[in-house]
Design an enzyme around this catalytic site. Sequence first.
Site, PDB file in Angstrom:
ATOM      1  N   HIS A 434       0.823  -1.209   0.000  1.00 35.64           N
ATOM      2  CA  HIS A 434       0.000   0.000   0.000  1.00 35.64           C
ATOM      3  C   HIS A 434       0.856   1.257   0.000  1.00 35.64           C
ATOM      4  CE1 HIS A 434       0.588   0.937   4.336  1.00 35.64           C
ATOM      5  NE2 HIS A 434       0.506  -0.363   4.537  1.00 35.64           N
ATOM      6  N   CYS A 453       2.492  -5.078   6.881  1.00 33.77           N
ATOM      7  CA  CYS A 453       2.266  -4.805   5.463  1.00 33.77           C
ATOM      8  C   CYS A 453       3.481  -4.103   4.869  1.00 33.77           C
ATOM      9  CB  CYS A 453       1.018  -3.942   5.292  1.00 33.77           C
ATOM     10  SG  CYS A 453      -0.529  -4.839   5.540  1.00 33.77           S
TER      11      CYS A 453
END
Length: 531
Positions: A434, A453
């Site tokens: 992301h 992440c």
Amino acid sequence: MSVRIQVLLALVGILFNLGVQAAEAGLDQRLRARLVNSTPGAVASAGGQRLHATAALKRFYLERLYQPVWVSGAGLSRAGRDLLAVLDSATTHGLRAEDYHLDAIARLTAQPLSQPGQAVDTELLLADGALLFASHLVAGRVNPASIDAEWFAEMRGTDVVAALSAALGEGRLVAAYAQLAPQDARYQRLRTALAQWRERATAPAVAPIPDGRWLELGQQGAAVAALRQRLGLAPEPAIFDEHTAQAVRAFQAEYGLNVDAVVGPQTRQMLNQTPQQVIERLEVNMERWRWMPQALAARRVEVNIPAFELVAFDAPGEALRMRVIVGREYRRTPVFSDRIRYLVMNPYWEAPHKIVVNDLLPKFQADPGLAERMGFEVLSGWGEQHKQIPLNQVDWRRYSPKTFGYRLRQRPGPSNALGRVKFMFPNDFAVYLHDTSAPELFAQARRTLSSGCVRVEKPRDLATWLTGTDAAWPDSALQPVDKVVPLAKPVPVHLQYWTAWVDEGGRLHQRADVYERDARVLRALREPAPN
């Protein structure tokens, strides 16, 4: 080929050519009796060595109707002699040749195989070594799941019995083993580097840079002389001049360190590596290559966690390269492969419960207005039953991590932790790529800063490359909200962990073992085979 194997092959050839015949007739019956009549559950052995690939051995010889392969007459067949050379090459792959019974085979074949039991033992040891080495080339000597709960390998699935039988039938045993190893050029470059560093290990040792003060431009003395020698420069003059500084900067860039021409603890540690330490790191990373899928798609995304880097590939080669931020040491980014299936533009961020109670709740207890300023919503329930709780009705201080049962969701906007886009490959770890609202963090050299992440430096470039168009990129950080953009064809993504690799120019790159995974792999590789 090692000197030991050269001598052994010469001796075997002499014995074979002398024509001293073993009782070859009936060797197939003795093989069958040894394999078929073994006690179920008992440890199979030959020549005082434990046989490891017992199920594969039984299938291999059953399909051949128990005809011997490696033994002929009083010595070894051509296939047997080829196999000895193949097994000896295990060390060039960072594996241990002794795991494949070479010492026991050398003892048995040091004299004519005139005794029936001696011939059967030799045949079985060679076959077991052949099957075991093949399986190690295909899928690694170590099962990664047994040493690291955060490593999920997409193992190659070659049928080694079928591969070995086919190679024997086509008379291409040596070539077949070369094809069983990973075919990626990066594995082969590591193999070349391993040979070079083993040669370097035989040279006189270079003195390490002594511990002490940091070294920088203008300093001089014995420590600077040692530094210059480690950098491949002449030790004299022992002055940290601009030429030395340039060499330090180049070394730091190559090893992923802060490029500041200052020799602090991290730079000193990398410079002071012994050849044996480099060899061990190369062997560990070669083993990791054997855990990779059979073939990598031409169009794919690779993330190297210790290098904090993402590279996207197309058929012609590298298409994109960018810095990334990965999980903290206590919230590690796992190692696995999957496929990017869709993008979400201006996404909501549904904060994982662990982050909610461990990170966000204490912050909101200290500053209740922070939740509103950061764009968070408080929700209860899921799906159609979910309900939004007004922030002014939430008394943060009354809750503990055990009693806080709400969900926290962050609205799209400049403060959103996911930035403008997330790249989705749904998985059991809730990990994805992301954007970020804190791009300044990419300037740090060690970027273990996320909760697992992977934050990407150039989200727009990656989105354009994946979708083939820039049209999907939102003009605003607020609109459209949570827009899903499916990919016409999913793109493989590999989150991997390489602490050493060799580039196309032959330069060795190393990175700090940020999650301390190397030592576990090395210990497992060094563990003797059970006997």
